[in-house]
Design a protein around this motif. Structure first.
Motif, short mmCIF file in Angstrom:
data_model
loop_
_atom_site.label_atom_id
_atom_site.label_comp_id
_atom_site.label_asym_id
_atom_site.label_seq_id
_atom_site.Cartn_x
_atom_site.Cartn_y
_atom_site.Cartn_z
N LEU A 156 26.96 28.84 5.28
CA LEU A 156 27.75 29.01 4.07
C LEU A 156 28.18 30.48 3.98
O LEU A 156 27.35 31.37 3.78
N SER A 165 25.28 31.03 -4.65
CA SER A 165 24.91 30.67 -3.28
C SER A 165 23.58 29.92 -3.24
O SER A 165 23.43 28.96 -2.48
N GLU A 166 22.63 30.32 -4.08
CA GLU A 166 21.34 29.62 -4.10
C GLU A 166 21.52 28.19 -4.61
O GLU A 166 20.87 27.27 -4.12
N VAL A 169 22.93 26.11 -1.73
CA VAL A 169 21.88 25.76 -0.77
C VAL A 169 21.02 24.63 -1.32
O VAL A 169 20.65 23.70 -0.60
N GLU A 170 20.73 24.69 -2.63
CA GLU A 170 19.92 23.64 -3.26
C GLU A 170 20.65 22.30 -3.24
O GLU A 170 20.03 21.24 -3.10
N ALA A 176 18.30 19.97 4.37
CA ALA A 176 17.22 20.87 4.78
C ALA A 176 15.91 20.11 4.96
O ALA A 176 15.10 20.44 5.83
N THR A 181 19.09 23.25 9.32
CA THR A 181 19.06 24.58 8.72
C THR A 181 20.34 24.84 7.93
O THR A 181 21.45 24.53 8.38
N VAL A 182 20.19 25.43 6.74
CA VAL A 182 21.31 25.83 5.89
C VAL A 182 21.15 27.32 5.61
O VAL A 182 20.13 27.75 5.06
N CYS A 183 22.16 28.12 6.00
CA CYS A 183 22.12 29.57 5.81
C CYS A 183 23.30 30.01 4.95
O CYS A 183 24.42 29.55 5.17
N ALA A 184 23.06 30.89 3.99
CA ALA A 184 24.12 31.51 3.22
C ALA A 184 24.26 32.96 3.67
O ALA A 184 23.27 33.70 3.68
#
Length: 364
Positions: A156, A165-166, A169-170, A176, A181-184
Motif C-alpha cells: 500500500l 493507512s492503519e 491494513v486492518e 494477513a 503480507t500487507v505493507c504500507a
C-alpha cells in the motif's frame, strides 16, 4: 568447435537459478539440442521484438523464433519478460521452461492467455492509499497470482498522504490471517521501502503489478536509488494515473535482485487455471468444505458453514460476494480452456483436458 561457456557469475546477477549448468532435466535437454547457444534473460518485450540480457549491464536486441511471429501462435507460448532463452548470436533458438508464471486472460471475446511476467519469486500488488484503494481489486490481483507459483505481497503506497493507512491494513486483516503480507509504505522514502528488502535478496526476482498511478515506477526508482523510471502525478478527482510505464521491463537492483515493472492493467480476467484457495480465499474454501451439502450455494441452506461465519462477523460479506463472482469467472474460463485443449488434442493428441468448472466446484 567447443561449446561456448556462459558467464554464470553475470547470469546469477539477473536471476539465473543455478551455480553452473542447469540441473533441470527439461532445460538440460534444450542445452543439448543447441550446444552452441548461450542463455540470456528477456528484459524487455515490445511488439517489434525483444531485448535480452546475459548480465546486469548487457542488453541485446533479439530476433524471435519464426513461429512466434505467426498471427495465430498462442501468445502465452512466446517469450515474456523474465523468461530465459537460448541465443545463437542475435537469434532466439529456444525458450527454456518456466518455473513460475503470472498470467491473465487477454482482452476480447476469444480465449487467450497473456503472460505478465515469468520466473518470478514475488508479486508486489501495489495499491495507492488514495482513491485507488480497492480491496476487491486487490483480491482480483491475488486471484491472478494464485496457482502461478509466486508469493504475493500487498504493498500500500502513499502512506505519507493519509492518516488512514492503519485502517487500510486492518481492512485487509483477513488476508494477513492467511499469511499474505500487507505493507504500507511511502514509495518515495528509502527508509520506508526497506520493509520490502526481505523479498529482494540476491538472485531473486519480483514483479510490480497494479493500477496506473499506484506508485509502481516511483517505488522502482526508490529501490534503484536513481530516477530511472518516468513518473507522473495522478488526477485529483479520482486518483487515476497515466500510463508512464509503456512496456514491461526487467531491472537489476543494487541488492542483486531483479525487479519487473509493468504498465497499469485495466482488465484482470482469469485464465481458468487459478486456485482460489491460493488467492486469499483459503478461509472461505475451507469453510465451504464444512457445509452440510456438497452443492451448497451459501445462501439459505441449513448447515451452511460459510453463512454461519458471515453472520458471526468472521467473514466480511462483501469479500464473500466477490469470492463468488471470481469463482464463477474462473469456472467459466476453465470451461473455455477445456474446450481449447480438447480442440488441440483432436489435432495432435496429447495431454488430457483440465478439470471443468463442475468438477472443481460441484454442480449447483
Amino acid at each position: 568447435m567447443p561449446a561456448p561457456s556462459p558467464d554464470f557469475t553475470a547470469l546469477r546477477l539477473i536471476g539465473w537459478p543455478y551455480a553452473g549448468l542447469p540441473e533441470d532435466a527439461a532445460w538440460s535437454a534444450l542445452f543439448s539440442l543447441h550446444p552452441q547457444a548461450l542463455p540470456a534473460r528477456v528484459s524487455e518485450q515490445h511488439r517489434s521484438g525483444y531485448v535480452v540480457a546475459d548480465g546486469p549491464e548487457a542488453a541485446l536486441k533479439a530476433e524471435s523464433l519464426p513461429e512466434w511471429q505467426k498471427p495465430r501462435f498462442p501468445s502465452h507460448q512466446r517469450a515474456a519478460v523474465g523468461d530465459w532463452v537460448l541465443m545463437d548470436g542475435k537469434k532466439i533458438v529456444a525458450l527454456l521452461p518456466r518455473h513460475t508464471a503470472i498470467k491473465r486472460g487477454a482482452a476480447g471475446e476469444h480465449y487467450h492467455q497473456q503472460v505478465i511476467a515469468a520466473n518470478v519469486d514475488t508479486v508486489f500488488i501495489v495499491c495507492g492509499l488514495d482513491d485507488d484503494f480497492n480491496p476487491r481489486r486487490i483480491e482480483r490481483y491475488l486471484m491472478l497470482v494464485g496457482g502461478g507459483g509466486a508469493e504475493p505481497v500487498v504493498v500500500l503506497t502513499k502512506a505519507d498522504q493519509t492518516d488512514y493507512s492503519e485502517d487500510a491494513v486492518e481492512t485487509l486483516a483477513e488476508l494477513a490471517a492467511q499469511d499474505i503480507t500487507v505493507c504500507a509504505v511511502n514509495a518515495k522514502d528509502p527508509a520506508s521501502v526497506e520493509s520490502l528488502h526481505g523479498w529482494l535478496g540476491a538472485g531473486r526476482t519480483a514483479v510490480l503489478v497494479g493500477s496506473s498511478g499506484a506508485g509502481k515506477s516511483t517505488l522502482t526508482n526508490t529501490l534503484l536509488g536513481i530516477d530511472r523510471m518516468k513518473t507522473a502525478a495522478v488526477r485529483e478527482n479520482d486518483s487515476r494515473g497515466r500510463h508512464t510505464t509503456t512496456h514491461r521491463a526487467l531491472i537489476p537492483l543494487p541488492s542483486g535482485a531483479c525487479l519487473i515493472d509493468t504498465p497499469g492493467m485495466r482488465e484482470l480476467k482469469p485464465t481458468g487455471e487459478e486456485e482460489l484457495k491460493e488467492s486469499g480465499f483459503a478461509d472461505i474454501e475451507a469453510l465451504a468444505a464444512q457445509c452440510k451439502f456438497r452443492d451448497c450455494s451459501h445462501q439459505k441452506e441449513p448447515g451452511c458453514a460459510v453463512r454461519a461465519a458471515i453472520e458471526a462477523g468472521d467473514i466480511d460479506e462483501e469479500r464473500f460476494i466477490n469470492y463468488l463472482k471470481l469463482r464463477d469467472e474462473v469456472a467459466a474460463a476453465a470451461d473455455k480452456l477445456a474446450v481449447r485443449v480438447a480442440q488441440a488434442n483432436t489435432k495432435v493428441g496429447g495431454r488430457p483436458a483440465p478439470k471443468r468448472s463442475d468438477d472443481r466446484y460441484g454442480r449447483e
